[in-house]
Design an enzyme around this catalytic site. Structure first.
Site, mmCIF file in Angstrom:
data_model
loop_
_atom_site.group_PDB
_atom_site.id
_atom_site.type_symbol
_atom_site.label_atom_id
_atom_site.label_comp_id
_atom_site.label_asym_id
_atom_site.label_seq_id
_atom_site.Cartn_x
_atom_site.Cartn_y
_atom_site.Cartn_z
ATOM 1 N N ARG A 49 18.297 59.866 -0.913
ATOM 2 C CA ARG A 49 18.431 59.794 0.551
ATOM 3 C C ARG A 49 18.360 61.179 1.161
ATOM 4 O O ARG A 49 19.288 61.663 1.803
ATOM 5 C CB ARG A 49 19.696 59.032 0.906
ATOM 6 C CG ARG A 49 19.578 57.621 0.367
ATOM 7 C CD ARG A 49 20.747 56.782 0.708
ATOM 8 N NE ARG A 49 20.471 55.963 1.873
ATOM 9 C CZ ARG A 49 21.308 55.054 2.316
ATOM 10 N NH1 ARG A 49 22.472 54.868 1.745
ATOM 11 N NH2 ARG A 49 20.988 54.326 3.359
ATOM 12 N N GLN A 88 13.729 59.729 4.703
ATOM 13 C CA GLN A 88 14.277 58.847 5.745
ATOM 14 C C GLN A 88 13.294 57.785 6.219
ATOM 15 O O GLN A 88 13.670 56.645 6.446
ATOM 16 C CB GLN A 88 14.764 59.669 6.940
ATOM 17 C CG GLN A 88 16.207 60.110 6.761
ATOM 18 C CD GLN A 88 16.712 60.973 7.900
ATOM 19 O OE1 GLN A 88 16.034 61.136 8.909
ATOM 20 N NE2 GLN A 88 17.892 61.514 7.730
ATOM 21 N N ASP A 105 13.377 54.824 3.870
ATOM 22 C CA ASP A 105 14.706 54.394 3.433
ATOM 23 C C ASP A 105 14.983 52.943 3.827
ATOM 24 O O ASP A 105 15.511 52.655 4.903
ATOM 25 C CB ASP A 105 15.744 55.353 4.047
ATOM 26 C CG ASP A 105 17.141 55.111 3.522
ATOM 27 O OD1 ASP A 105 17.377 54.062 2.881
ATOM 28 O OD2 ASP A 105 18.010 55.974 3.748
ATOM 29 N N SER A 137 18.673 51.927 4.685
ATOM 30 C CA SER A 137 19.114 52.200 6.058
ATOM 31 C C SER A 137 18.505 51.209 7.039
ATOM 32 O O SER A 137 19.209 50.648 7.881
ATOM 33 C CB SER A 137 18.720 53.618 6.485
ATOM 34 O OG SER A 137 19.527 54.554 5.835
ATOM 35 N N TYR A 150 28.122 60.185 0.325
ATOM 36 C CA TYR A 150 28.724 58.876 0.085
ATOM 37 C C TYR A 150 30.229 58.998 -0.100
ATOM 38 O O TYR A 150 30.771 60.083 -0.279
ATOM 39 C CB TYR A 150 28.134 58.246 -1.178
ATOM 40 C CG TYR A 150 26.725 57.769 -1.006
ATOM 41 C CD1 TYR A 150 26.441 56.666 -0.227
ATOM 42 C CD2 TYR A 150 25.677 58.419 -1.640
ATOM 43 C CE1 TYR A 150 25.145 56.211 -0.073
ATOM 44 C CE2 TYR A 150 24.374 57.976 -1.498
ATOM 45 C CZ TYR A 150 24.119 56.864 -0.713
ATOM 46 O OH TYR A 150 22.837 56.421 -0.579
HETATM 47 P P1 NAD Z 1 27.209 52.456 2.055
HETATM 48 O O1 NAD Z 1 26.533 51.173 2.419
HETATM 49 O O2 NAD Z 1 27.197 52.901 0.633
HETATM 50 O O3 NAD Z 1 28.747 52.384 2.541
HETATM 51 C C1 NAD Z 1 29.100 51.991 3.842
HETATM 52 C C2 NAD Z 1 30.305 52.797 4.290
HETATM 53 O O4 NAD Z 1 31.486 52.357 3.627
HETATM 54 C C3 NAD Z 1 30.202 54.294 4.037
HETATM 55 O O5 NAD Z 1 30.264 54.967 5.266
HETATM 56 C C4 NAD Z 1 31.408 54.579 3.149
HETATM 57 O O6 NAD Z 1 31.978 55.852 3.408
HETATM 58 C C5 NAD Z 1 32.354 53.462 3.533
HETATM 59 N N1 NAD Z 1 33.450 53.214 2.570
HETATM 60 C C6 NAD Z 1 33.399 53.213 1.208
HETATM 61 N N2 NAD Z 1 34.626 52.928 0.697
HETATM 62 C C7 NAD Z 1 35.462 52.730 1.750
HETATM 63 C C8 NAD Z 1 36.845 52.396 1.870
HETATM 64 N N3 NAD Z 1 37.599 52.210 0.787
HETATM 65 N N4 NAD Z 1 37.368 52.278 3.106
HETATM 66 C C9 NAD Z 1 36.591 52.468 4.211
HETATM 67 N N5 NAD Z 1 35.285 52.772 4.159
HETATM 68 C C10 NAD Z 1 34.717 52.910 2.943
HETATM 69 O O7 NAD Z 1 26.659 53.645 2.908
HETATM 70 P P2 NAD Z 1 25.340 53.809 3.771
HETATM 71 O O8 NAD Z 1 25.543 53.163 5.077
HETATM 72 O O9 NAD Z 1 24.162 53.359 2.972
HETATM 73 O O10 NAD Z 1 25.262 55.385 3.947
HETATM 74 C C11 NAD Z 1 26.370 56.217 3.833
HETATM 75 C C12 NAD Z 1 26.068 57.613 4.309
HETATM 76 O O11 NAD Z 1 24.830 58.115 3.858
HETATM 77 C C13 NAD Z 1 26.020 57.678 5.809
HETATM 78 O O12 NAD Z 1 26.663 58.853 6.209
HETATM 79 C C14 NAD Z 1 24.595 57.817 6.136
HETATM 80 O O13 NAD Z 1 24.391 58.476 7.364
HETATM 81 C C15 NAD Z 1 24.147 58.640 4.977
HETATM 82 N N6 NAD Z 1 22.717 58.513 4.848
HETATM 83 C C16 NAD Z 1 21.966 59.638 4.850
HETATM 84 C C17 NAD Z 1 20.590 59.553 4.800
HETATM 85 C C18 NAD Z 1 19.740 60.774 4.828
HETATM 86 O O14 NAD Z 1 18.577 60.687 4.971
HETATM 87 N N7 NAD Z 1 20.290 61.944 4.689
HETATM 88 C C19 NAD Z 1 19.965 58.339 4.703
HETATM 89 C C20 NAD Z 1 20.760 57.188 4.688
HETATM 90 C C21 NAD Z 1 22.137 57.294 4.755
#
Ligand code: NAD
Length: 370
Positions: A129, A134, A137, A140, A233
């Site tokens: 990621r 992006q 992805d 996302s 993450y």
């Molecule tokens: P995910 O589906 O793996 O998780 C969803 C959310 O659940 C996350 O925000 C995580 O912190 C939260 N979580 C995990 N355990 C938890 C708990 N016990 N209590 C409460 N919350 C909890 O995550 P996602 O949506 O696929 O992406 C996570 C991060 O990655 C985000 O910050 C996103 O912006 C980032 N991301 C970055 C890129 C990039 O290009 N750089 C691309 C996609 C996502």
């Protein structure tokens, strides 16, 4: 590899997973593939679940064929949303490139078929990621649709309005909606619940989500636990952290009308955040929609694919919500897939630049590095 002088053959079959309405190639991306020199075959009806007609694919330059075998056998590149059945994989030409949400380790027969046929499989859930990735992805893009739909499911199940209303029959208080997990799906859920007029709170173990939640008009619910992990993450919580999070959350849930759960830790079952005891403490008429149902659920009482009533609290665990928004979900998915496939399509031919980390880190099985 395609025969010399001919374009790369791209094949798309109808999705066969129950309830799957999305399609991995839209007429728009079909046109782009054809413009890039590809020869595209698609099974008749493959786009129907996403309102994309055979005629639209024909106009975009595809050959519409009668069955999956005619679309896939002989293809150089196969695009899919969910993985084809192992039997279909066994019929592919050796060395075919396969791009989609393939989950090769989730099914031994599938993994074995990929290895036995020497398929060059790119399970897109493995894509790193990074900023450059992006536009490819799929996690996302599909999570955005799922988060949006989860709030609509909750609004439908709730015996309440979401917004505050002032009417001749008196004032209606806005619903209190809590979004658990503020990743991609959670943030879209917060934005959607706000648009519906609810009072929205969000919480996550990653502290940087506070600002993101607030920027969408939500309130950050501080449960006193921070668990930022590697690569943006979350990490798993320690027992003490979990206990403190649980205690504070249980108290808070007594005043909440709707909960939408989206918390996940990559590669692991969903963290159990809402216990049966917490649900028992919630008001009758409350609703929990657990988007994490696919990986076991954030709520102890979630039954994947079911909606159950627990002493007046409705607990719903919908599966594959992105598919219920198949038109836009497919548009986004297909663009992601096209952008990824473009890494391989050079001058109308297939080329693998294994020095490109997006290819090298996504391919399965992992290739030995020289
Ligand atoms: P995910 O589906 O793996 O998780 C969803 C959310 O659940 C996350 O925000 C995580 O912190 C939260 N979580 C995990 N355990 C938890 C708990 N016990 N209590 C409460 N919350 C909890 O995550 P996602 O949506 O696929 O992406 C996570 C991060 O990655 C985000 O910050 C996103 O912006 C980032 N991301 C970055 C890129 C990039 O290009 N750089 C691309 C996609 C996502």
């Amino acid at each position: 590899m395609s025969a010399a002088g001919q374009g790369v053959k791209v094949g798309v079959a109808r999705e066969t997973a129950p309830g799957e309405r999305r399609v991995a190639m839209t007429p728009e991306t079909c046109r782009k593939l054809v413009a890039a020199g590809a020869e595209v075959r698609i099974e008749a009806g493959a786009g129907a679940g996403a309102a994309m007609t055979d005629e639209a694919y024909r106009q975009a330059g595809a050959l519409v064929v009668a069955d999956a075998a005619s679309a896939l056998n002989g293809a150089d590149v196969v695009l899919c949303v969910q993985p084809p059945a192992a039997t279909a994989l066994n019929d592919l030409r050796e060395g075919t490139v396969l791009i989609g949400l393939l989950a090769p380790q989730a099914d031994a027969d599938r993994g074995a078929a990929i290895t036995a046929r020497k398929l060059v499989a790119f399970p897109l859930e493995r894509l790193p990621r990074t900023t450059r990735a992006q536009a490819m992805d799929v996690l996302s893009s599909q999570a955005g649709m799922a988060g949006y739909k989860a709030v609509l499911v909750a609004a439908q199940l709730a015996p309440r309005f979401f917004p505050m209303l002032t009417t001749a029959a008196g004032t209606i208080r806005p619903s209190k909606v809590l979004i658990v997990g503020a990743g991609v799906a959670g943030l879209q859920a917060i934005a959607t619940a706000r648009r519906l007029g609810a009072q929205v709170e969000g919480f996550d173990v990653r502290p940087e989500t506070r600002e993101q939640i607030e920027s969408l008009g939500g309130r950050f619910l501080d449960l006193g636990v921070s668990a930022a992990g590697e690569g943006g993450y979350a990490r798993q919580l320690s027992d003490d952290e979990r206990a403190e999070q649980q205690r504070r959350l249980g108290e808070h849930l007594k005043g909440v009308d709707v909960v939408v759960c989206t918390a996940a830790v990559p590669g692991r079952p969903a963290p159990k955040i809402i216990s049966a005891a917490m649900v028992a403490g919630m008001k009758p008429g409350s609703v929990i929609v657990d988007l994490a149902a696919e990986t076991g659920g954030n709520c102890e009482l979630t039954q994947p694919g079911e909606t159950v009533d627990r002493a007046g609290v409705v607990v719903s665990g919908p599966l594959n919500l992105a598919s219920s928004g198949a038109v836009h979900a497919s548009e986004m998915y297909a663009r992601n897939v096209f952008n990824f496939a473009s890494l391989l399509l050079k001058d109308g031919q297939l080329q693998f630049d294994w020095g490109d980390e997006l290819l090298a880190r996504t391919v399965w099985p992992e290739r030995a590095t020289g």
